[in-house]
Design an enzyme around this catalytic site. Structure first.
Site, PDB file in Angstrom:
ATOM      1  N   ASP A   1      76.884 -10.763  16.076  1.00  0.00           N
ATOM      2  CA  ASP A   1      77.737 -10.437  17.223  1.00  0.00           C
ATOM      3  C   ASP A   1      78.052  -8.945  17.311  1.00  0.00           C
ATOM      4  OD1 ASP A   1      77.809 -13.258  17.276  1.00  0.00           O
ATOM      5  OD2 ASP A   1      79.701 -13.298  16.181  1.00  0.00           O
TER       6      ASP A   1
ATOM      7  N   GLU B   1      77.838 -18.605  25.988  1.00  0.00           N
ATOM      8  CA  GLU B   1      78.841 -17.842  25.251  1.00  0.00           C
ATOM      9  C   GLU B   1      78.472 -16.357  25.261  1.00  0.00           C
ATOM     10  OE1 GLU B   1      78.855 -19.441  21.280  1.00  0.00           O
ATOM     11  OE2 GLU B   1      77.027 -18.387  20.694  1.00  0.00           O
TER      12      GLU B   1
END
Length: 348
Positions: free
Chosen positions: A49, A220
């Site tokens: 991420d 997401e």
């Protein structure tokens, strides 16, 4: 030898020795600066991420560590591996599984949006920290608490901020209801950097086959990308446990009301997918930055080097330059193979 000269000789030799030592120190060679013009991926051995923001001449980088928030500070993204790393916040006993931190600068202050499990309430929520220091690696981070739509405090992760038409909006991935594990993309207007205005609006849910690989089905990691007269939301789809985690895209006019679902057009095919030959499996959860001189656009993302490695710390941060299609949409190309020599971002 006369006594006078016997006494003078040792002093003379000592003076010569010291002079030689001093001369040796003064002419010590200086290591020349690196003249390397290329870099290779991955940028770090691990870093799910990845997020980066530039402020002035400095890039501030974050990624998921799981148990705290760490900011790396560097003047050159190609040298991220040697960047100074600072732990800026560690959770108390009521939070765990710290995910997807993002650093933003609004109205003269820094904000970190991060996802954490509060050990209750069906799992993760998005939280906000604030810092008034000019440098986010210094100063004091103040906990502004959980950010949620009033009356809709549901599971939520991957918060980011869209600024459009003079307003700010939080984008995130969440559940429609507590009992539904499917991850959808939502947007809500912000009254300040830690408060949402109801209602939330759904912008996307997994509907195409490439968005529904693995369980649960997932949309997401929404990230904002602007170009010319368009605003893009680049998001991650399918579950991170699969090698087919990939990037999808929503497009709206740069002046559109982002709270209107009809303002957004969803691309029917993924815009960034795995490259097995290049050791890039499950590429996604990206962010964007420009080169130091502002002439190049770059995508920063994570990927696994081997198949079947899922959602863990084998995911490493990688970056590559991308271009624009004739219709104004981004062209990311395939994930570049690890170990490939790539030109550094322009200006580095």
């Amino acid at each position: 030898m006369p006594t006078f000269f016997r006494r003078l000789l040792p002093l003379t030799l000592l003076a010569l020795t010291l002079a030689c030592q001093k001369a040796a120190v003064s002419v010590a060679p200086v290591t020349p600066p690196s003249t390397t013009t290329t870099f290779t991926n991955p940028l770090l051995p691990a870093g799910p991420d990845p997020w980066v923001i530039r402020r002035g001449d400095v890039y501030y980088y974050m990624h998921t560590t799981g148990n705290n928030l760490v900011i790396r500070k560097t003047a050159k993204m190609s040298e991220l591996g040697s960047a100074v790393s600072t732990v800026v916040w560690t959770p108390g006993p009521n939070q765990r599984d710290i995910w997807a931190p993002e650093l933003h600068f609004f109205d003269g202050k820094w904000y970190i949006y991060y996802s954490a499990d509060p050990l209750c309430c069906d799992g993760h929520r998005i939280n906000v920290l604030e810092n008034a220091s000019a440098d986010p690696t210094t100063g004091t981070w103040v906990d502004k608490g959980r950010i949620a739509v009033p009356g809709q405090d549901l599971w939520a992760i991957d918060g980011t901020v869209l600024e459009q038409n003079g307003k700010r909006y939080l984008l995130w991935s969440g559940h429609e209801v507590a009992s539904s594990p499917v991850q959808r993309l939502y947007i809500a207007e912000m009254s300040n950097p830690w408060t949402l205005v109801a209602p939330r609006v759904e912008l996307s849910h997994p509907e195409y086959s490439w968005e529904q690989i693995g369980s649960p089905a997932v949309n997401e990691g929404p990230e904002v990308l602007r170009h010319a007269d368009k605003t893009f939301i680049i998001y991650s789809a399918s579950h991170c446990s699969t090698d087919d985690y990939a990037l999808g895209m929503l497009t709206a006019a740069a002046t559109a009301d982002p709270l209107k679902p009809t303002a957004w057009t969803k691309t029917a095919t993924p815009v960034f997918v795995k490259n097995p030959a290049g050791r890039a499996f499950g590429p996604g959860h990206n962010s964007f930055f420009q080169s130091k001189d502002g002439t190049e656009d770059w995508i920063l993302y994570h990927a696994n080097p081997q198949p079947g490695q899922g959602c863990g710390d084998n995911r490493s941060p990688r970056m590559q330059k991308f271009t624009w299609n004739a219709d104004g949409t981004p062209n990311f190309g395939p994930p570049v193979a690890t170990g490939t020599a790539l030109p550094k971002p322009a200006g580095e």
